[in-house]
Design an enzyme around this catalytic site. Structure first.
Site, PDB file in Angstrom:
ATOM      1  N   PRO A  94      -1.190  -5.807 -10.698  1.00 36.79           N
ATOM      2  CA  PRO A  94      -2.474  -5.113 -10.774  1.00 36.79           C
ATOM      3  C   PRO A  94      -3.437  -5.745 -11.765  1.00 36.79           C
ATOM      4  CG  PRO A  94      -0.605  -3.615 -11.141  1.00 36.79           C
ATOM      5  CD  PRO A  94      -0.092  -5.010 -11.223  1.00 36.79           C
ATOM      6  N   GLU A  95      -4.541  -6.248 -11.279  1.00 32.38           N
ATOM      7  CA  GLU A  95      -5.657  -6.672 -12.129  1.00 32.38           C
ATOM      8  C   GLU A  95      -6.804  -5.714 -11.816  1.00 32.38           C
ATOM      9  OE1 GLU A  95      -6.305 -10.932 -12.212  1.00 32.38           O
ATOM     10  OE2 GLU A  95      -4.207 -11.309 -11.820  1.00 32.38           O
ATOM     11  N   HIS A 110      12.399   3.749  -8.893  1.00 33.96           N
ATOM     12  CA  HIS A 110      11.899   3.474 -10.234  1.00 33.96           C
ATOM     13  C   HIS A 110      10.868   4.517 -10.683  1.00 33.96           C
ATOM     14  CE1 HIS A 110      14.077  -0.278 -10.097  1.00 33.96           C
ATOM     15  NE2 HIS A 110      13.483  -0.574  -8.951  1.00 33.96           N
ATOM     16  N   ARG A 112       3.923 -19.145 -17.658  1.00 31.86           N
ATOM     17  CA  ARG A 112       3.670 -18.706 -16.287  1.00 31.86           C
ATOM     18  C   ARG A 112       3.085 -19.872 -15.525  1.00 31.86           C
ATOM     19  NH1 ARG A 112       0.321 -13.934 -18.765  1.00 31.86           N
ATOM     20  NH2 ARG A 112       2.233 -14.044 -19.942  1.00 31.86           N
ATOM     21  N   LYS A 156      -8.217  -3.350 -17.030  1.00 32.91           N
ATOM     22  CA  LYS A 156      -6.999  -2.972 -16.317  1.00 32.91           C
ATOM     23  C   LYS A 156      -6.475  -1.613 -16.762  1.00 32.91           C
ATOM     24  CE  LYS A 156      -5.920  -7.847 -16.505  1.00 32.91           C
ATOM     25  NZ  LYS A 156      -5.063  -8.824 -17.182  1.00 32.91           N
TER      26      LYS A 156
END
Length: 302
Positions: free
Chosen positions: A2-3, A99, A276, A61
Site C-alpha cells: 500500500p502506497e 491474519h 530492496r 500513507k
DNA sequence: GTAATCACCTGCAGGC
DNA sequence: TGCCTGCAGGTGATTA
C-alpha cells in the site's frame, strides 16, 4: 504494497462503510498490531468502545478515523497498513481471516471492520488531534509528515526546494516522508522512469526543472493508479471489499526487469537499493557519473 | 541536525 | 519431500 493510491482507495471505502457508526466493541487479536499505542491493547479497546466514527482522512500513507468527542477531547484511530495491512468490511458471519489482528464490532450489529495484516508491519493506535503546521488537526504521529501530492494544499515549488535541500540521492529523497509523503518504492521508480532521471542522481545537482518533472510525474502516476483502483501484485493489497486494483498492468519500470523499456526497447535493469530493488532503463535513465555504483544486474523478474 | 543502516515480520519461490 | 536462503519493503530506533 500500500502506497498513497492504495491507502486512498481504502479510505474511500471506509468513508462509505463505517462513517457515523458507533463502535460497540474492539477485539485485539495480536499485540503487535497495537504496538504504536503506548498504553497497550486493553486501553486501545477501552478508548474506542462507545465512540462514533465521524470522519475518514489521510495524509500520505497514514489514514485515520475521527472519533466523536471523548473524555479527553477529539481524537482519532490512526492506521498504517505497512507492507500487507488490509482494512476489510466483512459480514460478521464470515470466517476470520488467517491474519486477523483487530476486529471492530458496531452497535448496529451490521458488518464488522477487520484489520488483517500478514507481515505485521502495519498497526493501529489512538491519538489526540493536535494542530498541524499549515493548519488543521492531525493525530500527533502524523504531524511531522509532509503533505502528499494529492493534498489540495500541496506546494510543488516548496516540495522541489525540500528535495534540492537534501544532500543525498534522488530516490532516497523521494522516499523520505518528511520531504514528500505518499511515495513508496513502486511509484518512486515509476516517477523516475517518466522523468528520465536515475535514482542515484545527487539531489544537490538537481535542477528546479528536473525536480518539478519528477514530482509532477509522481503525482501523475499516483493519480492514474488511483483511477485503476491501486496497484496489486498479489492478494496483499485489496480494498475494503477484498478486491484488487489493476494498475500493476500499466507499470513501466517497477518489476519489469529484463523486459524492454516501452520508450526505447532497452531491457529494464534491476539494482540493489537500500536492501530492496530499484528498476530503471539504463538508456533513458543514465547513471550519474560520479556516484558509487555497486548495483546488481541479475534479476528475479516480476 | 542530517544521513545511513538495520531490525522488525511472514509467505513464497527457487535451489539443493 | 523437506530444508534453507533470498526477497518483498515502510517505519522507527540507532549509529555515524
Amino acid at each position: 504494497m500500500p502506497e498513497l493510491p492504495e491507502v486512498e482507495v481504502v479510505r474511500l471505502g471506509l468513508a462509505d462503510h463505517v462513517l457515523d457508526r458507533k463502535i460497540a466493541e474492539v477485539e485485539v487479536a495480536h499485540p503487535r498490531a497495537v504496538r504504536r499505542h503506548a498504553e497497550g491493547g486493553l486501553d486501545f479497546a477501552a478508548r474506542l468502545a462507545g465512540r462514533t466514527i465521524t470522519g475518514a482522512r489521510r495524509r500520505g500513507k497514514y489514514l485515520w478515523l475521527d472519533l466523536d468527542g471523548g473524555a479527553a477531547g477529539d481524537d482519532a484511530v490512526l492506521a498504517h497498513l505497512g507492507m500487507s495491512g488490509q482494512m476489510l468490511v466483512a459480514d460478521a458471519t464470515r470466517p476470520d481471516e488467517k491474519h486477523l489482528r483487530i476486529r471492530f464490532r458496531f452497535a448496529d450489529d451490521g458488518s464488522e471492520l477487520r484489520f488483517v495484516d500478514q507481515r505485521t508491519f502495519g498497526g493501529l493506535s489512538v491519538h489526540p488531534l493536535v494542530p498541524a503546521t499549515g493548519g488543521g488537526l492531525l493525530p500527533g504521529p502524523v504531524a511531522h509528515i509532509a503533505r502528499d501530492p494529492m493534498d489540495p494544499l500541496f506546494d510543488l515549488d516548496a516540495a522541489v526546494a525540500a528535495v534540492r535541500r537534501r544532500r543525498t540521492e534522488l530516490k532516497r529523497a523521494l522516499l523520505d516522508q518528511t520531504v514528500v509523503s505518499g511515495i513508496g518504492n513502486i511509484y518512486a521508480d515509476e516517477a523516475l522512469w517518466r522523468a528520465k532521471l536515475h535514482s542515484l542522481r545527487p539531489t544537490e545537482a538537481l535542477t528546479r526543472a528536473q525536480g518539478r518533472a519528477v514530482l509532477e510525474a509522481a503525482t501523475e502516476v499516483m493519480a492514474e493508479a488511483l483511477r485503476a483502483g491501486g496497484t496489486s501484485f498479489d492478494a496483499l493489497y485489496v480494498n475494503v471489499n477484498g478486491a484488487s486494483g489493476y494498475f500493476d498492468r500499466r507499470l513501466d519500470a517497477y518489476g519489469q526487469a529484463d523486459r524492454p523499456c516501452r520508450r526505447c526497447g532497452t531491457p529494464i535493469r534491476r539494482d540493489a537499493f537500500m536492501n530492496r530493488s530499484s528498476f530503471s532503463c539504463p538508456r533513458c535513465q543514465p547513471r550519474p557519473r560520479h556516484r558509487a555504483t555497486g548495483g546488481i544486474t541479475a534479476s528475479r523478474g516480476a
